[in-house]
Scaffold this motif. Structure first.
Motif, PDB file in Angstrom:
ATOM      1  N   VAL A  70       0.849  -1.190   0.000  1.00 53.56           N
ATOM      2  CA  VAL A  70       0.000   0.000   0.000  1.00 53.56           C
ATOM      3  C   VAL A  70       0.884   1.239   0.000  1.00 53.56           C
ATOM      4  N   ALA A  71       0.369   2.322  -0.581  1.00 52.45           N
ATOM      5  CA  ALA A  71       1.074   3.600  -0.514  1.00 52.45           C
ATOM      6  C   ALA A  71       0.994   4.092   0.930  1.00 52.45           C
ATOM      7  N   ASP A  72       2.089   4.631   1.417  1.00 52.58           N
ATOM      8  CA  ASP A  72       2.152   5.126   2.796  1.00 52.58           C
ATOM      9  C   ASP A  72       2.395   6.625   2.754  1.00 52.58           C
ATOM     10  N   GLU A  73       1.536   7.375   3.418  1.00 51.09           N
ATOM     11  CA  GLU A  73       1.705   8.828   3.438  1.00 51.09           C
ATOM     12  C   GLU A  73       2.976   9.171   4.192  1.00 51.09           C
ATOM     13  N   TRP A  74       3.678  10.168   3.679  1.00 52.36           N
ATOM     14  CA  TRP A  74       4.919  10.572   4.307  1.00 52.36           C
ATOM     15  C   TRP A  74       5.028  12.082   4.288  1.00 52.36           C
ATOM     16  N   THR A  75       5.449  12.631   5.414  1.00 55.31           N
ATOM     17  CA  THR A  75       5.802  14.045   5.496  1.00 55.31           C
ATOM     18  C   THR A  75       7.112  14.112   6.263  1.00 55.31           C
ATOM     19  N   PRO A  76       7.903  15.179   6.053  1.00 55.81           N
ATOM     20  CA  PRO A  76       9.159  15.275   6.813  1.00 55.81           C
ATOM     21  C   PRO A  76       8.921  15.195   8.315  1.00 55.81           C
ATOM     22  N   ASN A  77       7.835  15.770   8.799  1.00 55.39           N
ATOM     23  CA  ASN A  77       7.538  15.743  10.228  1.00 55.39           C
ATOM     24  C   ASN A  77       7.223  14.329  10.704  1.00 55.39           C
ATOM     25  N   SER A  78       6.517  13.545   9.889  1.00 58.55           N
ATOM     26  CA  SER A  78       6.180  12.176  10.303  1.00 58.55           C
ATOM     27  C   SER A  78       7.416  11.295  10.352  1.00 58.55           C
ATOM     28  N   TYR A  79       8.402  11.598   9.491  1.00 59.27           N
ATOM     29  CA  TYR A  79       9.621  10.792   9.502  1.00 59.27           C
ATOM     30  C   TYR A  79      10.458  11.113  10.734  1.00 59.27           C
ATOM     31  N   LEU A  80      10.538  12.383  11.095  1.00 60.66           N
ATOM     32  CA  LEU A  80      11.330  12.781  12.256  1.00 60.66           C
ATOM     33  C   LEU A  80      10.640  12.399  13.560  1.00 60.66           C
ATOM     34  N   ASN A  81       9.327  12.453  13.570  1.00 64.01           N
ATOM     35  CA  ASN A  81       8.564  12.129  14.773  1.00 64.01           C
ATOM     36  C   ASN A  81       7.616  10.990  14.435  1.00 64.01           C
ATOM     37  N   ARG A  82       8.071   9.766  14.635  1.00 64.89           N
ATOM     38  CA  ARG A  82       7.292   8.593  14.229  1.00 64.89           C
ATOM     39  C   ARG A  82       5.955   8.482  14.962  1.00 64.89           C
ATOM     40  N   SER A  83       5.796   9.219  16.059  1.00 66.42           N
ATOM     41  CA  SER A  83       4.509   9.175  16.755  1.00 66.42           C
ATOM     42  C   SER A  83       3.428   9.864  15.927  1.00 66.42           C
ATOM     43  N   HIS A 126       6.907   6.156  -1.118  1.00 66.60           N
ATOM     44  CA  HIS A 126       6.975   5.588   0.226  1.00 66.60           C
ATOM     45  C   HIS A 126       5.837   4.591   0.342  1.00 66.60           C
ATOM     46  N   TYR A 127       6.166   3.374   0.767  1.00 63.97           N
ATOM     47  CA  TYR A 127       5.194   2.290   0.780  1.00 63.97           C
ATOM     48  C   TYR A 127       5.236   1.547   2.117  1.00 63.97           C
ATOM     49  N   ALA A 128       4.237   0.708   2.291  1.00 68.25           N
ATOM     50  CA  ALA A 128       4.237  -0.256   3.389  1.00 68.25           C
ATOM     51  C   ALA A 128       3.878  -1.602   2.778  1.00 68.25           C
ATOM     52  N   ILE A 129       4.559  -2.629   3.243  1.00 71.68           N
ATOM     53  CA  ILE A 129       4.216  -3.980   2.841  1.00 71.68           C
ATOM     54  C   ILE A 129       3.605  -4.651   4.070  1.00 71.68           C
ATOM     55  N   VAL A 130       2.500  -5.324   3.857  1.00 70.27           N
ATOM     56  CA  VAL A 130       1.752  -5.956   4.943  1.00 70.27           C
ATOM     57  C   VAL A 130       1.694  -7.450   4.651  1.00 70.27           C
ATOM     58  N   VAL A 131       2.001  -8.266   5.652  1.00 67.95           N
ATOM     59  CA  VAL A 131       1.916  -9.715   5.502  1.00 67.95           C
ATOM     60  C   VAL A 131       0.943 -10.237   6.565  1.00 67.95           C
ATOM     61  N   CYS A 132       0.142 -11.228   6.176  1.00 72.52           N
ATOM     62  CA  CYS A 132      -0.884 -11.769   7.077  1.00 72.52           C
ATOM     63  C   CYS A 132      -0.985 -13.277   6.878  1.00 72.52           C
ATOM     64  N   ASP A 133      -1.362 -13.968   7.938  1.00 72.71           N
ATOM     65  CA  ASP A 133      -1.539 -15.417   7.844  1.00 72.71           C
ATOM     66  C   ASP A 133      -2.933 -15.802   7.367  1.00 72.71           C
ATOM     67  N   SER A 134      -3.720 -14.815   6.932  1.00 73.22           N
ATOM     68  CA  SER A 134      -5.065 -15.052   6.420  1.00 73.22           C
ATOM     69  C   SER A 134      -5.336 -14.058   5.297  1.00 73.22           C
ATOM     70  N   PHE A 146       4.024  -5.605   9.510  1.00 74.51           N
ATOM     71  CA  PHE A 146       4.157  -4.468   8.608  1.00 74.51           C
ATOM     72  C   PHE A 146       5.613  -4.082   8.462  1.00 74.51           C
ATOM     73  N   ALA A 147       5.951  -3.507   7.317  1.00 77.65           N
ATOM     74  CA  ALA A 147       7.270  -2.899   7.125  1.00 77.65           C
ATOM     75  C   ALA A 147       7.093  -1.700   6.200  1.00 77.65           C
ATOM     76  N   ARG A 148       7.558  -0.547   6.652  1.00 74.52           N
ATOM     77  CA  ARG A 148       7.523   0.659   5.820  1.00 74.52           C
ATOM     78  C   ARG A 148       8.867   0.794   5.118  1.00 74.52           C
ATOM     79  N   PHE A 149       8.844   1.297   3.875  1.00 72.19           N
ATOM     80  CA  PHE A 149      10.095   1.441   3.139  1.00 72.19           C
ATOM     81  C   PHE A 149       9.959   2.495   2.047  1.00 72.19           C
ATOM     82  N   TRP A 150      11.111   2.963   1.602  1.00 79.34           N
ATOM     83  CA  TRP A 150      11.226   3.925   0.506  1.00 79.34           C
ATOM     84  C   TRP A 150      11.620   3.200  -0.762  1.00 79.34           C
ATOM     85  N   VAL A 151      11.130   3.691  -1.881  1.00 79.62           N
ATOM     86  CA  VAL A 151      11.697   3.343  -3.174  1.00 79.62           C
ATOM     87  C   VAL A 151      12.344   4.645  -3.646  1.00 79.62           C
ATOM     88  N   THR A 152      13.662   4.651  -3.689  1.00 75.80           N
ATOM     89  CA  THR A 152      14.399   5.891  -3.915  1.00 75.80           C
ATOM     90  C   THR A 152      15.685   5.631  -4.689  1.00 75.80           C
TER      91      THR A 152
END
Length: 168
Positions: A70-83, A126-134, A146-152
């Motif tokens: 899934v596409a993951d929203e990203w802003t400079p503030n969200s990257y610096l402050n993961r909360s 910026h994306y997130a990959i989600v894995v599930c057992d169902s 979940f794992a968030r990652f950049w394609v850069t």
């Protein structure tokens, strides 16, 4: 390798021979722990655009996993402050860019196993990959990781020599 499978047999024997005893109750708890399913995932923080990459999946008692990107929203503030980042549980509600499933090798030994799963390349973003057992991806019901990652195209290298650090 087979100690957990052997322990499961001892649990079944204790439960059958001494039902409702304190030992049988302990055996039921241990049996539930041995049979519990688990899935976890690790990946790189950044990957190259349009290049396939791999994610590491650790699993126990899971015959098949389903993936979503899934596409993951990203802003400079969200990257610096993961909360400030969107909670990971909200990612499963997003429209997926890509979905697929993988049958996992498992010989029934009840141990954790690790495998690498290939992922097709993606465009910049910026994306997130989600894995599930169902296939349902139900929060608080299914095992989800979940794992968030950049394609850069950007890269950084850090080198320390004689107490001096260089960033390239």
């Amino acid at each position: 390798k087979w100690e957990r499978k052997t322990a499961l047999g001892f649990c079944d024997q204790a439960i059958q021979k001494f039902p409702m005893s304190p030992g049988a109750l302990d055996a039921q708890v241990l049996k539930a722990q041995l049979l519990d399913a688990n899935v976890q995932m690790q990946g790189e923080e950044a990957v190259q655009p349009a290049h396939p990459f791999k994610v590491a999946v650790t699993y126990k008692n899971v015959p098949k996993v389903w993936f979503r990107i899934v596409a993951d929203e990203w802003t400079p503030n969200s990257y610096l402050n993961r909360s400030n980042q969107e909670p990971e549980e909200k990612l499963i509600e997003r429209k997926s860019i890509r979905e697929w499933s993988v049958v996992l090798p498992d010989d029934g030994d009840l141990n954790d196993h690790l495998t690498e799963v290939p992922v097709d390349g993606l465009p910049l973003g910026h994306y997130a990959i989600v894995v599930c057992d169902s296939s349902g991806f139900k929060a608080k019901v299914d095992n989800i990781a979940f794992a968030r990652f950049w394609v850069t195209q950007l890269a950084m290298s850090q080198r320390t020599h004689n107490g001096s650090t260089s960033v390239l």
